[in-house]
Design an enzyme around this catalytic site. Sequence first.
Site, PDB file in Angstrom:
ATOM      1  N   THR A 123       0.829  -1.214   0.000  1.00 30.15           N
ATOM      2  CA  THR A 123       0.000   0.000   0.000  1.00 30.15           C
ATOM      3  C   THR A 123       0.862   1.263   0.000  1.00 30.15           C
ATOM      4  O   THR A 123       0.735   2.119  -0.876  1.00 30.15           O
ATOM      5  CB  THR A 123      -0.923  -0.006   1.237  1.00 30.15           C
ATOM      6  N   GLU A 167       9.780   9.772   9.165  1.00 32.11           N
ATOM      7  CA  GLU A 167       8.570  10.590   9.355  1.00 32.11           C
ATOM      8  C   GLU A 167       7.286   9.758   9.281  1.00 32.11           C
ATOM      9  O   GLU A 167       6.310  10.027   9.979  1.00 32.11           O
ATOM     10  CB  GLU A 167       8.541  11.697   8.287  1.00 32.11           C
ATOM     11  N   VAL A 181       5.298   7.461  12.601  1.00 32.64           N
ATOM     12  CA  VAL A 181       4.330   7.890  13.619  1.00 32.64           C
ATOM     13  C   VAL A 181       3.348   8.863  12.973  1.00 32.64           C
ATOM     14  O   VAL A 181       3.766   9.846  12.350  1.00 32.64           O
ATOM     15  CB  VAL A 181       5.021   8.595  14.809  1.00 32.64           C
ATOM     16  N   LYS A 213       5.061   3.703  18.856  1.00 30.59           N
ATOM     17  CA  LYS A 213       5.074   5.094  18.399  1.00 30.59           C
ATOM     18  C   LYS A 213       5.407   6.035  19.558  1.00 30.59           C
ATOM     19  O   LYS A 213       6.150   6.997  19.400  1.00 30.59           O
ATOM     20  CB  LYS A 213       3.721   5.437  17.767  1.00 30.59           C
ATOM     21  N   GLY A 249      -2.528   4.756   5.463  1.00 26.12           N
ATOM     22  CA  GLY A 249      -3.102   4.818   4.115  1.00 26.12           C
ATOM     23  C   GLY A 249      -2.060   5.155   3.066  1.00 26.12           C
ATOM     24  O   GLY A 249      -0.997   5.710   3.361  1.00 26.12           O
TER      25      GLY A 249
HETATM   26  N1  HSE Z   1      -1.980   0.015  12.091  1.00 26.89           N
HETATM   27  C1  HSE Z   1      -1.774   1.419  12.316  1.00 26.89           C
HETATM   28  C2  HSE Z   1      -3.060   2.076  12.746  1.00 26.89           C
HETATM   29  C3  HSE Z   1      -1.304   2.158  11.103  1.00 26.89           C
HETATM   30  O1  HSE Z   1      -4.103   1.432  12.826  1.00 26.89           O
HETATM   31  O2  HSE Z   1      -3.007   3.258  13.024  1.00 26.89           O
HETATM   32  C4  HSE Z   1       0.149   1.999  10.856  1.00 26.89           C
HETATM   33  O3  HSE Z   1       0.907   2.623  11.845  1.00 26.89           O
END
Ligand code: HSE
Length: 434
Positions: free
Chosen positions: A13, A129, A132, A205, A302
């Site tokens: 993705t 970058e 997080v 994160k 995304g």
């Molecule tokens: N799996 C994470 C989320 C996205 O649901 O925010 C990637 O860091």
Amino acid sequence: MKAVRVGLLGCGTVGGGVVKLMRRNAAMLAARLGARLELAAVADRSLKPDPSLGLYAELITRDAQALVTRPDIDVVVELFGGLEPAQSLILKALAAGKDVVTANKALLAERGDVIFKAAVKSGRFIGFEASVGGGIPIIRTLREALAADRQRAVYGIVNGTCNYILSTMAENGSEFADVLAAAQRSGLAEADPTLDVGGHDAAHKLALLVTLAFGVALRPSQVHTEGITRITLQDIAYAREFGFTVKLLAIAKHEDGAIEARVHPTMVPSRHLLASVNGAYNAIYIQGEALGSTMYFGLGAGEMPTATAVVADILEIARMRLAGATEASDHALGYPYSAIKPAKVKPMDRIACEYYLRFMAEDKPGVLGRIASVLGRHKISIASMIQQERAPQVPVVMRTHESQERDLRRALAEIHRRKIVKTEPVFIRIEERL
Ligand code: HSE
């Protein structure tokens, strides 16, 4: 025109988004850089050529090991995720003189000591970058824009899956398991959602944010981590009656030289900005000593949002390379790596906050008195209470004044042990003064 050449590890993705963005914005990126950004190779096990995206068959390889040492590649972008082979490939790329861009929060949080040390040793840069907040430029913001200030606290909604689940539960009145199942069917949640709903992704994160905000190193295992699997509709509804919204927050505070770092479901005042962050959106709310509060909001995952963060890192590295520096400056974490010492972590027992409590009690005289007396003996002061229903078993719901976590846990354990209530008491921490 000079060119800076990029090798991509993984074209799922986010990788697909990177390829699209580099192609779509090629002229603008070249204008910003004064040089071309070129895609030199893509290592991916199942990628098919797509000339409309510039993904020609000759660019695609199955051999990631060979890609990371190719002399015609300047920057390696690691988007495989997971610990291995990502770690070995990054180390090999650094040793071969490549700068690295990665979105791999788990790897950087768990093995940052190895990776950042290797980057310094080889004089190369790690851009992360995208790791997080996806497309939210929070790493660069903490590293550069807020660098003159002393940060006091960071509150993050940094897992889109959890935020989507909690806000959908609140909006639709559906239970956790049903919302999760629907999110998995629509591809919004992973088939194995443990890393997300267990709070571990947010803890990774948070560990990175702590280093950037406070200049100390924190292992994910030092972050007190609770997920959202035990949050019920009933608690969300009572939270609303008290004027709160339930969010999975990643919280870090710096006080008296110690770091408080925790990820858990948290009640925030419904009028607070963080309470209005719904769906898969992320937000990071930062309290600085000189600046005061700021909040950074956007899509935390995304294809295209995350790709913007990856390509911006490539651009920054390309600028450093084109400036002719033989070594990248050691500032990826906002401090020279050698200046970052292990964090002194405040034990969870010593934190203090307000609490939401729910007991399932028999509706008969004296039960409430017994609960209140145990709480009182443990120095837990009740701020307000709700008990509306009449049934053999009723929820008794309370909000406490600020209390010590250790006192609260002892009180709840005693209430449970003495069978004053029928099931294990529920507690959710409240952050009232954000
Ligand atoms: N799996 C994470 C989320 C996205 O649901 O925010 C990637 O860091």
